[in-house]
Write a protein that holds these residues in place. Structure first.
Motif, short mmCIF file in Angstrom:
data_model
loop_
_atom_site.label_atom_id
_atom_site.label_comp_id
_atom_site.label_asym_id
_atom_site.label_seq_id
_atom_site.Cartn_x
_atom_site.Cartn_y
_atom_site.Cartn_z
N ARG A 175 -17.95 -64.00 18.09
CA ARG A 175 -19.33 -64.50 18.19
C ARG A 175 -20.29 -63.60 18.21
O ARG A 175 -21.57 -63.81 18.87
CB ARG A 175 -19.23 -65.29 19.57
CG ARG A 175 -18.56 -66.68 19.24
CD ARG A 175 -18.01 -67.25 20.63
NE ARG A 175 -16.88 -68.32 20.47
CZ ARG A 175 -17.13 -69.45 20.75
NH1 ARG A 175 -18.16 -69.89 21.34
NH2 ARG A 175 -16.33 -70.35 20.35
N ASP B 175 -20.37 -67.18 32.95
CA ASP B 175 -19.88 -68.30 31.92
C ASP B 175 -18.61 -68.43 31.89
O ASP B 175 -17.82 -69.74 32.05
CB ASP B 175 -20.38 -67.39 30.47
CG ASP B 175 -21.68 -67.27 30.47
OD1 ASP B 175 -22.34 -68.52 30.24
OD2 ASP B 175 -22.03 -66.26 30.22
N ASP C 87 -17.20 -73.71 26.04
CA ASP C 87 -16.95 -73.64 24.50
C ASP C 87 -15.97 -72.57 24.20
O ASP C 87 -14.97 -72.71 23.24
CB ASP C 87 -18.18 -73.27 23.43
CG ASP C 87 -19.12 -74.29 23.33
OD1 ASP C 87 -18.90 -75.67 23.77
OD2 ASP C 87 -20.22 -74.14 23.05
N LEU C 88 -15.89 -71.53 24.79
CA LEU C 88 -15.05 -70.35 24.41
C LEU C 88 -13.85 -70.61 25.14
O LEU C 88 -12.81 -70.32 24.76
CB LEU C 88 -15.87 -68.99 25.03
CG LEU C 88 -15.18 -67.71 24.37
CD1 LEU C 88 -16.35 -67.27 23.37
CD2 LEU C 88 -14.60 -66.87 25.32
N ASP D 100 -22.06 -73.81 29.66
CA ASP D 100 -21.71 -74.48 28.40
C ASP D 100 -20.96 -73.49 27.37
O ASP D 100 -20.12 -73.80 26.58
CB ASP D 100 -22.84 -75.23 27.55
CG ASP D 100 -23.22 -76.47 28.23
OD1 ASP D 100 -22.39 -76.91 29.29
OD2 ASP D 100 -24.39 -76.74 28.28
N ALA D 101 -21.66 -72.25 27.22
CA ALA D 101 -21.08 -71.06 26.50
C ALA D 101 -19.63 -70.88 26.89
O ALA D 101 -18.70 -70.59 26.06
CB ALA D 101 -21.98 -70.14 26.62
N ARG E 97 -12.20 -73.05 25.26
CA ARG E 97 -11.46 -74.13 24.58
C ARG E 97 -10.90 -73.36 23.41
O ARG E 97 -9.79 -73.88 22.79
CB ARG E 97 -12.63 -75.36 23.77
CG ARG E 97 -12.81 -76.00 24.94
CD ARG E 97 -13.63 -77.44 24.35
NE ARG E 97 -14.33 -78.23 25.34
CZ ARG E 97 -15.62 -78.18 25.67
NH1 ARG E 97 -16.27 -77.07 24.99
NH2 ARG E 97 -16.26 -78.96 26.60
N ASN F 141 -17.40 -79.29 32.75
CA ASN F 141 -16.80 -78.52 32.30
C ASN F 141 -15.19 -78.79 32.05
O ASN F 141 -14.84 -79.56 32.93
CB ASN F 141 -16.82 -76.87 32.94
CG ASN F 141 -18.18 -76.22 32.70
OD1 ASN F 141 -18.96 -76.69 31.78
ND2 ASN F 141 -18.85 -75.82 33.75
#
Lengths: 383, 284, 158
Positions: A31, A188, A213-214, A209-210, A216, A10
């Motif tokens: 989202r 998460d 993504d967030l 992973d979710a 970032r 991560n």
């Protein structure tokens, strides 16, 4: 401190200011998530739809004790200095009323139809104990041979923003249950409130992973070693200031004392009001009701939260198996602390303390366990 | 350990029933009926002796009923139900052609497939003969693989003897013994009067190489298991079928929790070495 | 008393006498008789003197209580491997129920007066016999309790 250590796959942790929380809520809304978080309502901190970061309970903490809950001002601007209130996340993941399916009569038979799409929830401020509780429900409803389709789908679509507790409540005992205050894993994103209490910052770590993504999408600066150690220190301080403590090896202790005068003693105080089971984040018992319209053509099967404290709970034709209050309290407590280990490989109690706070007569599960333990050292107590 | 794996419904909602049509209804006793059900989807239904289904009556509710038919038959299922409450009474009021919902089969079966070469003792009390009947069918269908076979059956009165014609047929077989006793003799009953534990004392099995399958009211099962124990049968060879409140049958609702067990998943059949410590705790 | 040796051999076959030594068996055989009853024949009737105790070798006996207006209520049946009667052991030594052979019954009867005398004379034997009789009584009480519970009936329904 599993949640504090950056995960290899991560992105490295960042630190954002209070405005970053609003960016987080917006990114989640973008989202398609329905964002749920803690807010002040009706004199308590509850979990409901969170429209803006400004709705978070900044400046509020609770006084909690057996049968006692009051919001008081903290005198600073921390948004997550409170601990846990009467709500738990199960009200979203395993709602108190669920329609399992509906059916329409057709001749001598009937056609069954099931619910459509499940909601997509993002939870803000999931505590370590609550994260553990959600993991426990995952075992019950997904990983125990049968899968509750609705629950599994709600969880699959679920986004969890955890918060490390930097303060322990007066009825908290997660440290002695090994379920907090550090969030561990299963989230998460994890937040830790650090820095100036009048203008707190947030250490943000991704756990999936979710989440990565967030993360970032969020404004912030890379976390430094001092940020990480400040977060670790805060959580360690919370662990040291737990309001309550569960005796060691409570499970084997209770199994040795299934017949004990303490069960009768607690039954004299217990009102069988079921509050403890309603506020418990791991209690999952339910019953089913059939609701039919007046024409008798349409019917629904409704699943409702139930409680082992009701007399009806153990009814088999002829009467209830657990007629005595002491038997029902024993059922609840031994399930949480003892038999849950046999059934699910872990404790069914996560040490959140809600059952203590919300018991109208202040029955304290840690005290009950201690009383039985004390009788053992004193060599008494058996009937 | 079992010949047939339980139907595990992973990925499919286990709370949603399949529709079955009532093909035939037989009145067994004044308050007890056997229903033969056939699936509307035409797919086979497989179960193991001792398992149960959740039967749903439209608009009324759901109730756990053990399967009383032959596990070799997959085209349909039989259930024998006594009217003891709202749902079971509504179920028994249904007619051929009516549709019921079926979820299942659920639960741990009688260990009939694991006890080849042993004597088999069936101890039944009242309508407890119904959950045992699939196991009796199994043993008789594989008769050569077992030693002595005995049925000890206790009923309230001669009028309360379940599956009376079949019990008579079993009595007539030379390869099994069937003893029936009643608590109260009525009419022209010329058989035994007394409790089922007295029958057990008569023996007829090799205590070192016998398995007992016991089904009836909880108190009766305890006395029966004690009597079998006194005859020298090891507790792990004695199996009882427990009854507890069940709403879901899949371990979601918590109602049937009994010590470290969910009776719906870990039972209803328990070996007595597991059941006895729990049975000895009041209101566990 | 013919064939005393044969009787104590027969007695030895019955589990009631398991564990008795030869001497005790012979002593009791002195009070024993081999009997048979035709189907339908009364072995004893209520209110008559309880003169014997029976060890059933073959067949079934129905223990009945005549209840005016309800006919003869069967309380229990006694079969092979079981014993019949305990009133001979408790004053005033009078049967309180009827015992009727349901089928051909072969039994060993033990003379109650003879047995009581021997138990009185030899307390050691008396004690060992009581060790056998008390469980018979307990078992009867136990069975009666279970029957009273009406386990197979529906709760709340007579």
């Amino acid at each position: 401190m599993g949640g504090i250590a950056p995960m290899a796959e991560n992105p490295p942790a960042i630190v954002m200011d209070g405005a970053g929380l609003q960016s987080l809520l917006e990114a989640l809304a973008d989202r398609g998530y329905q964002v749920i978080g803690p807010q002040v309502a009706d004199g308590a901190i509850v979990y409901q739809s969170l429209a803006a970061a400004s709705d978070l309970p900044a400046g509020w903490i609770e006084q909690q004790d057996g049968g006692h809950y009051r919001l008081v001002e903290s005198g600073d601007a921390r948004r997550f200095a409170h601990v846990v209130g009467p709500h738990t996340w199960k009200r979203f993941l395993y709602p108190s009323l669920q329609r399992l399916w509906s059916a329409t009569r057709q001749g001598q038979g009937f056609e069954i139809s099931t619910e459509g799409e499940q909601p997509k929830y993002a939870f803000i401020g999931v505590r370590a104990c609550e994260l553990r509780a959600i993991g426990i429900h995952d075992k019950v409803f997904i990983d125990s041979g049968f899968t509750d389709a609705g629950y599994a789908e709600r969880r699959r679509r679920n986004f969890l923003v955890a918060v490390n507790c930097a303060r322990a409540g007066d009825t908290c005992f997660c440290a002695s249950m090994g379920s907090g205050p550090d969030v561990g894993d299963g989230y998460d994103l994890a937040l830790t409130e650090i820095g100036d209490a009048d203008d707190p910052s947030y250490l943000v770590e991704a756990g999936s992973d979710a989440g990565a993504d967030l993360q970032r999408m969020l404004p912030g600066r890379p976390a430094g070693a001092d940020d990480l150690s400040a977060a670790a220190d805060a959580v360690a301080a919370a662990a040291r200031s737990m309001g309550r403590e569960m005796v060691a090896d409570a499970g084997p202790l209770l199994k040795r004392h299934l017949e004990h005068r303490q069960w009768d003693a607690v039954a004299e105080r217990c009102l069988n009001c079921t509050n403890c089971t309603m506020v418990c984040p791991t209690c999952f018992c339910s019953t089913v009701e059939d609701v039919t319209d007046l024409s008798g053509m349409e019917t629904e099967r409704i699943r409702k939260w139930d409680s082992c404290f009701t007399l009806d709970f153990s009814y088999i034709h002829g009467g209830a198996v657990r007629r005595e209050g002491g038997s029902r309290y024993r059922q609840w407590m031994t399930h949480k602390l003892a038999y849950w280990w046999d059934q699910f490989g872990e404790s069914g109690c996560v040490g959140c303390g809600r059952c203590i706070t919300w018991c109208p007569v202040g029955i304290d599960i840690t005290e009950e366990a201690r009383a039985i333990a004390a009788s053992e050292t004193a060599g008494q107590g058996e009937d | 350990m079992n010949v047939l794996a339980p139907n595990r419904t992973v990925g499919q909602d286990p709370m949603v029933p399949r529709s079955f049509v009532i093909e035939r209804v037989r009145k067994e006793l004044s308050d007890t009926y056997t229903m033969d059900l056939v699936p509307r989807d035409g797919l086979p239904f497989r179960f193991e002796p001792g398992q149960f289904n959740m039967l749903y009556v439209f608009g009324v509710g759901e109730v756990p009923i053990s399967i009383s038919g032959d596990s070799k038959v997959t085209a349909g299922i039989s259930h024998t139900t006594r009217s003891v409450g709202k749902v079971s009474a509504a179920l028994n009021a249904l007619q051929p052609g009516d549709v019921v919902g079926v979820r299942g089969p659920y639960g741990a079966p009688w260990p009939v497939a694991d006890v080849h070469g042993m004597d088999v003792v069936f101890v039944a009390g009242g309508v407890g003969l119904a959950p045992l009947r699939p196991a009796i069918y199994w043993v008789l269908a594989h008769r050569a693989e077992f030693g002595n076979v005995a049925i000890f059956y206790g009923a309230r009165t001669p009028e309360d003897i379940l599956f009376r014609r079949e019990v008579q047929q079993w009595r007539g077989r030379f390869d099994m013994t069937v003893h029936v006793t009643v608590d109260r003799a009525t009419g022209a009953w010329s058989g035994k009067v007394g409790v089922v534990t007295q029958l057990i004392k008569g023996g007829g099995f090799d205590r070192h190489n016998a398995v007992a399958l016991v089904c009836g009211p909880e108190v009766m099962m305890r006395y029966a298991a004690e009597a079998l124990g006194e005859r020298g049968m090891p507790k792990q060879n004695i199996h009882v079928s427990m009854e507890r409140n069940m709403k879901c049958a899949v371990g979601f609702c918590g109602h049937c929790q009994w010590g470290a067990n969910f009776v719906c998943k870990d039972g209803p059949v328990f070996s007595y070495d597991r059941a006895e410590p729990l049975l000895s705790i009041w209101e566990l | 008393m013919v064939d005393v040796v044969g009787l104590d051999e027969l007695m030895k076959e019955h589990n009631f006498f398991d564990g008795f030594d030869k001497e005790a068996l012979e002593l009791m055989a002195g009070c024993a008789r081999n009997e048979s009853f035709r189907a339908g024949e009364y072995i004893f009737k209520s209110n008559s003197d309880a003169t014997h105790f029976y060890i059933i070798r073959h067949g079934n006996v129905s223990v009945e209580l005549p209840v005016p207006g309800r006919g003869r209520i069967t309380l229990q049946t006694v079969g092979e491997h079981e014993t019949l009667g305990w009133s001979w052991l408790v004053p005033p030594y009078r049967w309180w129920a009827d015992a009727k052979a349901i089928s051909l019954v072969r039994a060993i009867s033990l003379d109650a007066v003879c047995l009581r005398e021997k138990m009185e004379d030899d307390h050691e034997l008396g004690y060992r016999l009581m060790q056998r009789f008390v469980p018979v009584l307990a078992e009867r009480l136990h069975a009666t309790t279970v029957q009273l519970l009406d386990l197979y009936g529906l709760p709340g329904r007579a």
